[in-house]
Design a protein around this motif. Structure first.
Motif, PDB file in Angstrom:
ATOM      1  N   THR A  58      33.920  12.427  41.506  1.00  0.00           N
ATOM      2  CA  THR A  58      33.636  13.850  41.329  1.00  0.00           C
ATOM      3  C   THR A  58      32.985  14.075  39.967  1.00  0.00           C
ATOM      4  OG1 THR A  58      35.886  14.144  40.497  1.00  0.00           O
ATOM      5  CG2 THR A  58      35.498  14.626  42.844  1.00  0.00           C
ATOM      6  N   GLU A  80      37.297  18.641  40.653  1.00  0.00           N
ATOM      7  CA  GLU A  80      37.812  18.001  41.864  1.00  0.00           C
ATOM      8  C   GLU A  80      37.576  18.819  43.132  1.00  0.00           C
ATOM      9  OE1 GLU A  80      39.708  14.814  42.213  1.00  0.00           O
ATOM     10  OE2 GLU A  80      38.302  14.698  40.549  1.00  0.00           O
ATOM     11  N   ARG A  83      36.416  16.749  46.278  1.00  0.00           N
ATOM     12  CA  ARG A  83      37.080  15.478  46.567  1.00  0.00           C
ATOM     13  C   ARG A  83      37.321  15.299  48.066  1.00  0.00           C
ATOM     14  NH1 ARG A  83      37.277  10.954  43.722  1.00  0.00           N
ATOM     15  NH2 ARG A  83      38.059  12.033  41.843  1.00  0.00           N
ATOM     16  N   PHE A  89      42.243  17.100  44.085  1.00  0.00           N
ATOM     17  CA  PHE A  89      42.595  15.750  43.639  1.00  0.00           C
ATOM     18  C   PHE A  89      43.735  15.157  44.440  1.00  0.00           C
ATOM     19  CE2 PHE A  89      46.137  17.883  41.873  1.00  0.00           C
ATOM     20  CZ  PHE A  89      47.066  16.940  41.439  1.00  0.00           C
ATOM     21  N   MET A 228      41.110   9.366  39.453  1.00  0.00           N
ATOM     22  CA  MET A 228      40.417  10.509  38.860  1.00  0.00           C
ATOM     23  C   MET A 228      40.314  10.364  37.335  1.00  0.00           C
ATOM     24  SD  MET A 228      41.738  14.492  38.856  1.00  0.00           S
ATOM     25  CE  MET A 228      43.244  14.036  37.967  1.00  0.00           C
TER      26      MET A 228
END
Length: 413
Positions: A58, A80, A83, A89, A228
């Protein structure tokens, strides 16, 4: 939690700060911490999640306009909202934990044969997975991820939600084939109901919070989140590192994943780490004050629905107790103001669609920067460089429109 039907008008955002007296920036990231989260386990998670269809990092956005508003040098926002198909996330945690759990269970029943994610996706062991049920409690995004993982990897799913969970978030969970159970109570009541029913029915709990006797699966959830964090590290300008990181709280799984990964990766050179919570759902703040896991002192009636948690994850606290430098609480209007600033493009770039729970870290920074005493206490000087994690997009479009005043598709366009 507070209904979004009549969101508060933006007003003075009065933060409450508690510098953590147990923070130890000289302490190494040792064996006790690595038993919870580690770069070795991250490599395994990255290899798996990175191979999933649709995986792309992302974006890390530079918010120059909001950096100037906050009186700092740089502000980076890990967005995010795109995603996978889930817009959060949480896709990295719940679904990964479902995969890990099913792999273990199939291996136990079909010994001597390595089981891969592809085996589960194509139904090679469907005769086993169809007999298994995973369950969880959620305010929305985690349950959606678990339901998605159950659908992709071929098992049954039951998701428990508190009564205040919005209709849009309930529908999003059911869209992945999960059975939905509405609990007359708060998130923590749903956690207890899910655990009780799972024990009676022989189901497997896939929770992002840990408690006595339940630790293994939450480790997998948290480890998935570190994908992440590593993406953000790799996306930062080569010559720059953040001096501060502001991350929203919840049960603590997210901030612990971010804190632990940065602590192990950068050691004493890691940024100052600030945990941000709603004032009405402050279990991490209260735990820091008491020096041990505590319940929230608030009523959990917050618009930041994904953070309306009253009890701390024990695994998360084991990292945050020494790894977090500060605990900050903010009123709901701080989050609403941050959502609107992103939607208006006040940061200087194209508008960003961000959900009410996902902007809490950013809102914490802006609230802190607007109050001189808090700004000084956090060391938010003109040369500060801050990283925040925008952990969700408009995961409930109707709620987003009520809070921002425009539908998310109009903002994105």
């Amino acid at each position: 939690m507070r209904s979004p039907e009549n969101p508060p008008a933006p007003s003075a955002c009065l933060p409450r700060l508690f510098p953590n007296p147990r923070a130890d920036r000289e302490a190494p990231y040792g064996a006790p911490e690595r038993a919870i989260l580690s770069r070795a386990a991250f490599e395994e998670a990255m290899a798996e999640i990175g191979a999933w269809p649709g995986y792309v990092p992302t974006p890390l956005r530079s918010l120059g306009g909001l950096a100037r508003e906050a009186g700092i040098d740089r502000l980076w926002y890990k967005d995010e909202g795109t995603r996978f198909a889930l817009g959060s996330f949480k896709a990295l945690g719940g679904a990964y934990a479902v995969l890990r759990l099913l792999t273990r269970e199939v291996t136990a029943r079909v010994p001597g044969v390595p089981v891969t994610a592809l085996d589960l996706v194509v139904g090679r062991y469907a005769r086993v997975t169809r007999t298994l049920t995973v369950t969880t409690a959620t305010d929305g995004n985690h349950g959606r991820s678990v339901a998605w993982g159950a659908q992709v990897f071929g098992c049954n799913c039951v998701v428990y939600v508190p009564a205040a969970c919005s209709a849009g978030r309930r529908a999003a969970i059911e869209a992945y084939g999960a059975k939905l159970v509405v609990v007359d109570g708060l998130y923590d009541d749903a956690v207890r109901r899910a655990a009780r029913d799972a024990a009676a029915a022989g189901w497997f709990v896939v929770s992002d919070t840990s408690y006595t006797g339940y630790m293994d699966v939450p480790r997998d959830v948290m480890q998935g989140y570190t994908v992440m964090v590593e993406e953000a590290i790799s996306q930062l300008p080569a010559s720059e590192r953040p001096t501060h990181v502001f991350v929203q709280g919840g049960v603590g799984a997210l901030p612990a994943a971010v804190c632990g990964h940065l602590w192990e990766s950068w050691g004493r050179q890691r940024p100052r780490f600030v945990v941000v919570e709603p004032q009405a759902a402050d279990c991490l703040y209260q735990s820091a004050v008491a020096g041990r896991p505590m319940r929230s002192a608030g009523r959990l009636d917050t618009l930041m629905a994904g953070l309306a948690c009253g009890e701390v994850s024990l695994l998360a606290w084991a990292i945050l107790e020494r790894g977090a430098d500060d605990f900050l609480t903010i009123p709901d209007e701080g989050a609403v103001a941050a959502m609107r600033k992103l939607a208006e493009g006040r940061h200087g770039g194209r508008p960003v669609v961000a959900g009410e729970s996902g902007v809490a870290g950013l809102a914490g920074l802006l609230c802190a920067a607007a109050h001189e005493e808090t700004r000084r206490a956090l060391g938010l000087m003109p040369d500060a460089r801050v990283l925040v994690f925008g952990t969700e997009g408009a995961t409930d479009p109707e709620v987003y429109e009520r809070l921002v005043g425009r539908p998310p598709e109009q903002v994105a366009a």
